[in-house]
Design a protein around this motif. Structure first.
Motif, short mmCIF file in Angstrom:
data_model
loop_
_atom_site.label_atom_id
_atom_site.label_comp_id
_atom_site.label_asym_id
_atom_site.label_seq_id
_atom_site.Cartn_x
_atom_site.Cartn_y
_atom_site.Cartn_z
N LEU A 156 42.73 64.27 23.03
CA LEU A 156 43.14 64.76 21.71
C LEU A 156 42.27 65.97 21.36
O LEU A 156 41.12 66.06 21.78
N ILE A 157 42.83 66.87 20.57
CA ILE A 157 42.06 68.01 20.10
C ILE A 157 41.85 67.82 18.60
O ILE A 157 42.81 67.70 17.85
N PRO A 158 40.58 67.77 18.14
CA PRO A 158 40.35 67.55 16.72
C PRO A 158 40.85 68.73 15.89
O PRO A 158 40.88 69.87 16.37
N ASP A 159 41.24 68.42 14.65
CA ASP A 159 41.73 69.49 13.77
C ASP A 159 40.57 70.36 13.28
O ASP A 159 40.71 71.57 13.12
N THR A 160 39.44 69.71 13.01
CA THR A 160 38.30 70.47 12.51
C THR A 160 37.05 70.05 13.27
O THR A 160 37.04 69.02 13.95
N GLY A 161 36.01 70.84 13.14
CA GLY A 161 34.71 70.47 13.69
C GLY A 161 34.51 70.91 15.12
O GLY A 161 35.37 71.58 15.71
N SER A 162 33.38 70.52 15.69
CA SER A 162 33.06 70.93 17.05
C SER A 162 32.49 69.77 17.85
O SER A 162 31.92 68.84 17.29
N GLU B 24 26.74 66.50 20.91
CA GLU B 24 26.65 66.80 19.49
C GLU B 24 28.05 66.90 18.91
O GLU B 24 28.81 67.81 19.24
N VAL B 25 28.39 65.95 18.04
CA VAL B 25 29.69 66.00 17.38
C VAL B 25 29.45 66.42 15.94
O VAL B 25 28.62 65.82 15.25
N LYS B 26 30.12 67.48 15.50
CA LYS B 26 29.86 68.00 14.14
C LYS B 26 31.15 68.10 13.34
O LYS B 26 32.08 68.80 13.74
N ASN B 27 31.17 67.41 12.21
CA ASN B 27 32.26 67.54 11.22
C ASN B 27 33.64 67.36 11.81
O ASN B 27 34.58 68.05 11.43
N VAL B 28 33.78 66.48 12.78
CA VAL B 28 35.08 66.35 13.44
C VAL B 28 36.07 65.61 12.55
O VAL B 28 35.76 64.57 11.97
N GLY B 29 37.24 66.17 12.42
CA GLY B 29 38.32 65.54 11.65
C GLY B 29 39.60 65.56 12.45
O GLY B 29 39.85 66.48 13.23
N LYS B 30 40.40 64.51 12.30
CA LYS B 30 41.68 64.46 13.01
C LYS B 30 42.68 63.72 12.14
O LYS B 30 42.40 62.61 11.66
N ARG B 31 43.84 64.31 11.93
CA ARG B 31 44.89 63.66 11.16
C ARG B 31 46.07 63.39 12.08
O ARG B 31 46.39 64.18 12.96
N ALA C 224 42.71 59.93 10.56
CA ALA C 224 42.10 59.05 11.55
C ALA C 224 40.59 59.27 11.60
O ALA C 224 39.82 58.32 11.74
N LEU C 225 40.18 60.51 11.52
CA LEU C 225 38.75 60.83 11.52
C LEU C 225 38.51 61.86 10.44
O LEU C 225 39.30 62.79 10.28
N SER C 226 37.40 61.72 9.71
CA SER C 226 37.04 62.81 8.82
C SER C 226 35.52 62.93 8.76
O SER C 226 34.82 61.94 8.58
N ASP C 227 35.09 64.14 8.99
CA ASP C 227 33.67 64.45 8.84
C ASP C 227 32.76 63.57 9.70
O ASP C 227 31.78 63.03 9.22
N VAL C 228 33.12 63.44 10.97
CA VAL C 228 32.30 62.61 11.84
C VAL C 228 31.19 63.46 12.44
O VAL C 228 31.44 64.52 13.01
N ASN C 229 29.97 62.98 12.27
CA ASN C 229 28.82 63.63 12.90
C ASN C 229 28.13 62.62 13.79
O ASN C 229 27.97 61.46 13.40
N LEU C 230 27.79 63.06 14.97
CA LEU C 230 27.19 62.13 15.92
C LEU C 230 26.27 62.94 16.83
O LEU C 230 26.64 64.02 17.27
N SER C 231 25.09 62.40 17.05
CA SER C 231 24.19 63.07 17.97
C SER C 231 23.66 62.03 18.94
O SER C 231 23.07 61.03 18.52
#
Lengths: 253, 401
Positions: A53-59, A5-12, A18-25
């Motif tokens: 890498l460690i995302p800036d936001t999300g889980s 479960e990927v929730k709201n993942v963001g990475k700059r 590079a990533l913003s608000d990625v949700n994946l199940s």
């Protein structure tokens, strides 16, 4: 609730999103493909899943546990194995020695100071390694220097090494990149076999639509760091947004 | 046998034979012949062969097997030497506590330095170890003078307590190092015709320990631990994504390697009970790198060969002076003799480094696998024919199966 479960993942990266608000199940025991044009953030997403890498936001949750803050080897021990875009194998070692390392990792954990008992006396490890090699049709190459194998065989060995750990989730980063059509078809057959014979969830990043549509049960399309659509392959093919962002004029038959 | 496969066991037997028979093998020329100066079979040099062999075996575990190039290994050698001399000063002149103390002290020291240095890999790791070794050298040379006796070096004196032994012998002199009463310096000279073979207690003590050290290194090479070390050298990324933590493995091998160096240092002090800061100099660290590469990094026997060759050059070529050269070229007309002596004297005596440098260049350029690769190529050259026969035999036997 999926196994991944990927929730709201963001990475700059600096100013680049590079990533913003990625949700994946990803559902357990399914094959999930992530496609998207170059620079869409596919590899960044994968790196966030394995701890590179460690995302800036999300889980990022795997089987109910967060993978964030864990080191790559710890995430691997949770049951996630990764196959790289260019095969990462132990080039100086023989095929058999390559295979024995994940077998030791599975048996002994992250560190085992085992300096005295010879490798040749570890019958259980050898048997385990040989059975996986046999499954992957690599047994006759067991004493070969792994660096001198063909690219297809290296890929096969890398997948075998991942499977030897009996992971619950296998991440494949462009497994057919740079391969001839015949090799690509072989890889597809191999992955189909793995999907059908083992209890394993597969997440695959791929450019080659042929590969994606012959394997995936669900497809997520990434564009500019955000998921555009997520659906079953049949729907993705005809989706206007996808065509516009990625497939362009050359839509697959 | 001994937990080794046949090939390794044979190698161990060969090394055993070479080491035991070294007093004969290194002394091929009669004492009064012109070639006698090439004899290396005297105790001091033979001890150095095996002691530096131990040093290089340990270094090879870190560099050859794991791929971490340490430029500061002499620091552990120095720590071993100082600990051994302190044991001679405080406890007794027996080499047993000295050797044990040197291994333990250098192991702890390696744990400290390794813990910090191993956070980095590649060139940064090398520079960190070099920095630590130079730091240790400077500490030993000046700051820690009460412990190391500074630039004079640590020596045993008549004022030392030696609580388990004697402060001075009955005749009032400093006691000598021994193992269960056998003095390290005592030598039995066997005269056979014009040959004089020297059998030294210290050499055989060092040789026995070297054989043990070599055996342990073979076992490490063939163990799962050794496989992990080779995997670290081959591909750290893959290992990381295979659920294995690299740090404990590298730290373990760094400590083992440091203990080998400390053992070598302790043995050096046991043969000659003094320790100086110059043992920790970066040149000493560089020497063990040369030994390992010259012999063949990552091979079992290579480092020992490399150590032998370098120590032979250092002790034999450095003794040749211009008068010796003049006698060699005496058959030439005088002008040519002068010219020949003029050219060749740069390669011997104090210039032995030049010869070693040329040899090193040749080996690294043409035999990247070191002297061991040279040996393998030679044996392949001789075996080529039998192999063809074997191949033909196997094809012929296939239909029968």
């Amino acid at each position: 609730m999926g196994i991944l479960e990927v929730k709201n993942v963001g990475k700059r990266f600096g100013g680049l999103k590079a990533l913003s608000d990625v949700n994946l199940s990803v559902a357990e025991n399914s094959v999930h493909a992530i496609i998207g044009p170059n620079g869409a953030g596919k590899s960044t997403l994968l790196n966030c899943l394995v701890g590179k890498l460690i995302p800036d936001t999300g889980s990022v949750m795997f089987d109910g546990q967060s993978v964030l803050g864990r080191k790559p080897y710890q995430i691997n021990q949770m049951g996630i194995s990764r196959v790289f875009q260019t095969p990462e194998i132990f080039g100086d070692l023989t095929v058999m020695e390559n295979m024995m390392i994940p077998c030791f990792a599975k048996r002994d954990g992250a560190f085992e100071l085992n300096p005295i008992r010879a490798i040749t006396a570890q019958k259980d490890i050898i048997a385990h390694a040989e059975s996986v090699l046999a499954d992957m049709n690599l047994l006759e190459k067991r004493d070969m220097h792994s660096a001198s194998m063909s690219r297809g065989d290296k890929r096969r060995l890398e997948i075998a090494m991942c499977l030897a750990q009996e992971p619950r989730l296998l991440l494949l980063d462009e497994p057919t990149a740079g391969m001839a059509r015949a090799d690509t078809n072989n890889t597809i057959e191999l992955l189909k076999e793995i999907r059908d014979k083992r209890n394993i969830t597969i997440v695959i990043i791929e450019h080659d639509m042929h590969v994606v549509f012959s394997l995936a049960e669900r497809i997520t399309v990434l564009a500019q760091g955000t998921p555009l659509v997520e659906d079953v392959p049949a729907k993705i093919k005809g989706h206007p947004k996808v065509r516009e962002a990625y497939l362009g004029e050359s839509q697959p038959a | 046998m001994l937990g080794l496969d046949r090939k390794d066991f044979i190698l161990l037997l060969v090394v055993f034979a070479l080491v035991v028979l070294a007093p004969f093998l290194l002394n091929p020329f009669p004492t009064n012949s012109a070639m006698a100066q090439f004899n290396a079979g005297y105790p001091d040099l033979m001890q150095r062969f095996v002691i530096f062999g131990i040093f290089a075996i340990g270094f090879n575990l870190l560099f050859g097997l794991t791929g971490y190039l340490s430029f500061g290994h002499a620091a552990f050698l120095g720590v071993g030497s100082y600990s051994a001399v302190w044991m001679f000063k405080l406890l007794s002149m027996s080499v047993v506590p000295a050797i044990i103390a040197s291994v333990i002290a250098s192991g702890i020291f390696a744990l400290l330095i390794g813990y910090i240095s191993l956070r980095r890999t590649g060139i940064y790791f090398s520079i960190l170890t070099l920095a630590f070794a130079q730091m240790s050298f400077n500490l030993a040379y000046s700051v820690l003078t009460p412990i190391t006796n500074g630039e004079t070096g640590l020596q045993i004196t008549l004022a030392d307590p030696r609580i388990l032994g004697v402060t001075a012998t009955e005749s009032g002199s400093i006691p000598v190092t021994n193992l269960l009463g056998a003095e390290m310096r005592s030598t039995y000279i066997m005269d056979v015709g014009t040959w004089a073979f020297q059998f030294n207690v210290g050499y055989y003590v060092c040789a026995a320990i070297m054989l043990l050290a070599f055996y342990v290194s073979v076992r490490i090479f063939r163990s799962p631990f050794g496989l992990m070390l080779r995997a670290i050298k081959a591909n750290k990324t893959r290992l990381n994504y295979t659920g294995l933590n690299i740090r404990p493995y590298t730290l373990a091998v760094f400590v083992i390697s440091g203990m080998y160096a400390g053992l070598a240092g302790g043995l050096m002090a046991s043969m000659d009970p003094l320790a100086g800061a110059e043992r920790m100099q970066w040149t000493a660290s560089g020497e063990v790198v040369l030994m390992t590469i010259l012999g063949g990094a990552g091979t079992l026997i290579g480092p020992v060969l490399g150590a032998g060759v370098i120590k032979y050059f250092e002790n034999i070529f450095s003794k040749i002076n211009s008068s010796v050269l003049e006698s060699w070229f005496a058959f030439m007309p005088e002008n040519m003799q002068h010219a020949a002596v003029y050219v060749s004297e740069h390669f011997v005596g104090p210039g032995w480094h030049l010869t070693l440098g040329l040899l090193f260049m040749l080996v690294v350029t043409f035999l990247p696998g070191g002297l061991v690769e040279g040996g393998q190529r030679l044996s392949r050259l001789f075996r080529r024919k039998p192999q063809k026969d074997a191949a033909r035999d196997s094809t012929q036997s296939n239909p029968a199966e």
